[in-house]
Design a protein around this motif. Structure first.
Motif, mmCIF file in Angstrom:
data_model
loop_
_atom_site.group_PDB
_atom_site.id
_atom_site.type_symbol
_atom_site.label_atom_id
_atom_site.label_comp_id
_atom_site.label_asym_id
_atom_site.label_seq_id
_atom_site.Cartn_x
_atom_site.Cartn_y
_atom_site.Cartn_z
ATOM 1 N N ARG A 59 33.399 -34.325 -23.923
ATOM 2 C CA ARG A 59 33.978 -33.003 -23.735
ATOM 3 C C ARG A 59 33.489 -32.065 -24.827
ATOM 4 N N THR A 60 33.232 -30.824 -24.443
ATOM 5 C CA THR A 60 32.883 -29.768 -25.391
ATOM 6 C C THR A 60 33.780 -28.570 -25.095
ATOM 7 N N TRP B 147 27.203 -39.366 -24.880
ATOM 8 C CA TRP B 147 26.529 -38.456 -25.795
ATOM 9 C C TRP B 147 25.051 -38.765 -25.963
ATOM 10 N N ALA B 148 24.667 -40.033 -25.942
ATOM 11 C CA ALA B 148 23.244 -40.368 -26.076
ATOM 12 C C ALA B 148 22.441 -39.746 -24.934
ATOM 13 N N ALA B 149 22.962 -39.878 -23.703
ATOM 14 C CA ALA B 149 22.269 -39.304 -22.548
ATOM 15 C C ALA B 149 22.247 -37.783 -22.618
ATOM 16 N N ILE B 150 23.352 -37.183 -23.059
ATOM 17 C CA ILE B 150 23.427 -35.722 -23.154
ATOM 18 C C ILE B 150 22.405 -35.192 -24.160
ATOM 19 N N ILE B 151 22.299 -35.845 -25.304
ATOM 20 C CA ILE B 151 21.355 -35.383 -26.334
ATOM 21 C C ILE B 151 19.910 -35.543 -25.849
ATOM 22 N N LEU B 152 19.606 -36.639 -25.156
ATOM 23 C CA LEU B 152 18.261 -36.812 -24.601
ATOM 24 C C LEU B 152 17.937 -35.681 -23.615
ATOM 25 N N ALA B 153 18.902 -35.342 -22.778
ATOM 26 C CA ALA B 153 18.685 -34.260 -21.817
ATOM 27 C C ALA B 153 18.511 -32.912 -22.526
ATOM 28 N N HIS B 154 19.268 -32.680 -23.595
ATOM 29 C CA HIS B 154 19.124 -31.439 -24.361
ATOM 30 C C HIS B 154 17.723 -31.335 -24.984
ATOM 31 N N ILE B 155 17.214 -32.451 -25.473
ATOM 32 C CA ILE B 155 15.857 -32.448 -26.032
ATOM 33 C C ILE B 155 14.854 -32.065 -24.955
ATOM 34 N N PHE B 156 14.958 -32.709 -23.797
ATOM 35 C CA PHE B 156 14.066 -32.423 -22.672
ATOM 36 C C PHE B 156 14.105 -30.941 -22.300
ATOM 37 N N LEU B 157 15.302 -30.378 -22.269
ATOM 38 C CA LEU B 157 15.462 -28.981 -21.882
ATOM 39 C C LEU B 157 14.839 -28.015 -22.880
ATOM 40 N N ASN B 158 14.942 -28.332 -24.163
ATOM 41 C CA ASN B 158 14.668 -27.332 -25.200
ATOM 42 C C ASN B 158 13.390 -27.542 -25.996
ATOM 43 N N TRP C 64 34.222 -29.247 -33.467
ATOM 44 C CA TRP C 64 33.325 -30.036 -34.302
ATOM 45 C C TRP C 64 32.413 -30.919 -33.457
ATOM 46 N N ILE C 65 32.902 -31.445 -32.361
ATOM 47 C CA ILE C 65 32.050 -32.239 -31.468
ATOM 48 C C ILE C 65 30.941 -31.366 -30.889
ATOM 49 N N THR C 66 31.307 -30.153 -30.465
ATOM 50 C CA THR C 66 30.316 -29.229 -29.897
ATOM 51 C C THR C 66 29.237 -28.896 -30.917
ATOM 52 N N LEU C 67 29.648 -28.585 -32.139
ATOM 53 C CA LEU C 67 28.687 -28.225 -33.178
ATOM 54 C C LEU C 67 27.824 -29.418 -33.574
ATOM 55 N N ALA C 68 28.427 -30.599 -33.669
ATOM 56 C CA ALA C 68 27.677 -31.783 -34.094
ATOM 57 C C ALA C 68 26.607 -32.152 -33.082
ATOM 58 N N GLN C 69 26.958 -32.189 -31.795
ATOM 59 C CA GLN C 69 25.947 -32.569 -30.798
ATOM 60 C C GLN C 69 24.854 -31.513 -30.693
ATOM 61 N N ALA C 70 25.210 -30.247 -30.892
ATOM 62 C CA ALA C 70 24.198 -29.188 -30.857
ATOM 63 C C ALA C 70 23.245 -29.314 -32.041
ATOM 64 N N ALA C 71 23.786 -29.629 -33.228
ATOM 65 C CA ALA C 71 22.940 -29.776 -34.416
ATOM 66 C C ALA C 71 21.993 -30.966 -34.271
ATOM 67 N N VAL C 72 22.507 -32.091 -33.795
ATOM 68 C CA VAL C 72 21.658 -33.269 -33.605
ATOM 69 C C VAL C 72 20.568 -32.975 -32.564
#
Length: 545
Positions: free
Chosen positions: A205-206, A121-132, A50-58
């Motif tokens: 963790r994912t 998680w805040a930093a991870i999501i920011l990096a995911h946005i930058f990547l994608n 659920w953590i993996t899916l939630a951070q991916a969706a956000v």
């Protein structure tokens, strides 16, 4: 052509199927006597899911929102230097994820340290946005440029305002592309590894990171296998979702640059243009600028090039320079393998290879359906059973890297070869050319720019691969991304400076290749299939990792 199709099909089936079969076998015979539910409970598998899916969706939703103004700019505004903008948007997508993690570490502990976010998680999501962001921009921009501008003009003629014409005419036609791009970003973020490792601070963790931890950190093979099976199910569902909502949308190589919708900005329109240019600089350039500055100012106070000097330091093992040379060598080998296999698939599909060609094309996209960490773990189990001569072969890592790049090569070459007029092949045969001569002098001669683009993207993907390579790297086969990840896990400013400097090298290499593809590749077609296609639908348009 049926015989040609059998070669890549066997290659991929062996290199892709073998590790997965080994994973399944170990899952069925783990020797613990525990059920799958018990193994998942021991590792917190359901919570990780659920953590993996939630951070991916956000991440997917926010990436669409961040990309929206950039899509409008590239799809509708005619600007000088638009090629440079396309390069700036594309480069983050092809950067190694571990480098992106290092860049955001530099940004969040440097210029943005006042935010109090040094990871998590805040930093991870920011990096995911930058990547994608590039995924959304390329897929949606391509869809927007396919809208007939006459329909928009007709709507305006009937009295609709610009915003009403957009909502009634353009928006319905680009919604599938928006959904497809969001599904793709969700897929990429659900299998993100390097970013989470670097920015997770040991607490985030994912499924991806836990597979590695269980397999390598704790050597709990049954738990790791069970998590891998769960990860495969998640990725398969994400791929199916991307396919359903995206149809034939794709992420292409050189960005489509149709001018039908483009208009020169006038008056107050320049305010919007300048604002979006600043927006692009903040999201796409600021992290890389922070990385560059931090590489020569690792402690935030004094300027030094010690990090770059340390690239040749072999005090504690092979230097970063040696790792870079190995990365280039293995990347070139992977590029050659992927170009040969991907081109054979494309030839068999476009030259009437029948059902063997369709099977080969289907098999080619299967590696997109398994995360690199899961694949690397499978190879770890396979290699452990091989004779030492084979397990230590210098072709093991390039073969795995090639496996992940073959779908890209096939996705670029199939539409390119489809555009070659059959009459030219017929004329060459009439003049006495044999089958091989026809392929070289007609097919590849007319698609050379696409072939070069495919080779470039395959090379960038190979030198930046981190998830699978980390499982297989040894002392003398350490790639630069793996070394960077190792350096970031060590204490001390010297290790940090070296990791930053090595990351700058990878950014420079990736940016150079993407610039060459965009500026010289002109009409070269696609790179990655956005909706991982069924066999022959590796085609699609252009749009990207």
């Amino acid at each position: 052509m049926r015989a040609v199709a059998a070669v890549p099909a066997l290659f991929i089936a062996l290199l892709f199927g073998w590790p997965l079969v080994e994973l399944v076998r170990r899952a069925a015979d783990d020797g613990t006597g525990l059920r799958v539910s018990e193994l998942l409970a021991r590792t917190g598998g359901w919570d990780l899911l659920w953590i993996t899916l939630a951070q991916a969706a956000v991440s997917a939703v926010l990436a669409v929102l961040v990309a929206a103004p950039i899509v409008w700019l590239l799809a509708t505004v005619q600007l000088p230097g638009s090629a440079l903008l396309r390069i700036i948007v594309t480069v983050p997508f092809v950067l190694p994820t571990v480098v992106v993690g290092v860049a955001f570490r530099a940004l969040l502990t440097g210029p943005l340290s006042f935010l109090g976010i040094d990871g998590g998680w805040a930093a991870i999501i920011l990096a995911h946005i930058f990547l994608n962001v590039a995924v959304v921009v390329r897929v949606v921009t391509a869809a927007w440029q396919q809208v007939d501008p006459r329909t928009v003009e007709a709507s305006r003629t009937l009295g609709a305002t610009a915003s009403r014409a957009f909502v009634d005419v353009v928006m319905p036609r680009i919604v599938p592309a928006i959904a497809a791009s969001a599904a793709l970003v969700f897929l990429f973020c659900s299998t993100s590894y390097g970013v989470v490792v670097i920015l997770g601070n040991g607490t985030a963790r994912t499924l991806e990171t836990e597979i590695y931890q269980q397999a390598v950190g704790y050597f709990r093979i049954p738990e790791a296998v069970t998590l891998s099976m769960l990860q495969i199910a998640v990725v398969a569902c994400a791929l199916l979702l991307a396919r359903i909502v995206g149809g034939r949308s794709t992420v292409s190589g050189p960005m489509a640059v149709g001018r039908a919708h483009h208009r020169r900005p006038r008056g107050f329109a320049w305010v919007a243009v300048v604002t979006i240019l600043v927006w692009i600089a903040v999201w796409q350039l600021l992290p890389l600028a922070a990385l560059l500055v931090r590489s020569v100012r690792p402690d935030g106070r004094r300027w030094t090039v010690d990090g770059y000097r340390a690239l040749t330091d072999a005090t504690y093992g092979d230097s970063a320079f040696v790792a870079m040379k190995y990365s280039l060598t293995s990347g070139l080998a992977a590029m050659v393998i992927s170009v040969i296999v991907g081109s054979l698939i494309a030839l068999s599909v476009t030259r009437g290879g029948g059902w063997p060609a369709q099977i080969a094309a289907l098999i080619a996209v299967l590696p997109l359906g398994v995360s690199a960490v899961t694949l690397g773990f499978g190879y770890l189990l396979v290699v452990s059973k091989l004779p030492a001569e084979l397990a230590q072969s210098p072709l093991v890592i390039p073969a795995v890297q090639a496996l992940l790049a073959i779908p890209v090569v096939a996705g670029i070459m199939i539409p390119a070869l489809n555009q070659v007029p059959p009459r030219l092949r017929d004329a060459a045969r009439t003049l006495g050319a044999g089958p091989l001569r026809v392929i070289v002098s007609v097919d590849f001669r007319l698609t050379i720019r696409s072939l070069c683009a495919a080779a470039g993207f395959a090379f960038v993907m190979a030198i930046g691969e981190f998830g699978a390579t980390r499982f297989l790297a040894s002392a003398d086969t350490t790639t630069l991304p793996v070394l960077i990840g190792s350096l970031m896990g060590r204490p001390g400013q010297d290790n940090l400076a070296t990791a930053m400097a090595a990351s700058v090298l990878l950014v420079a290499a990736s940016a150079t290749i993407i610039a060459l593809i965009e500026l010289l590749g002109g009409g070269a077609t696609q790179t990655r299939t956005a909706s991982p296609p069924a066999a022959p639908k590796l085609t699609s348009e252009k749009a990207e990792d």
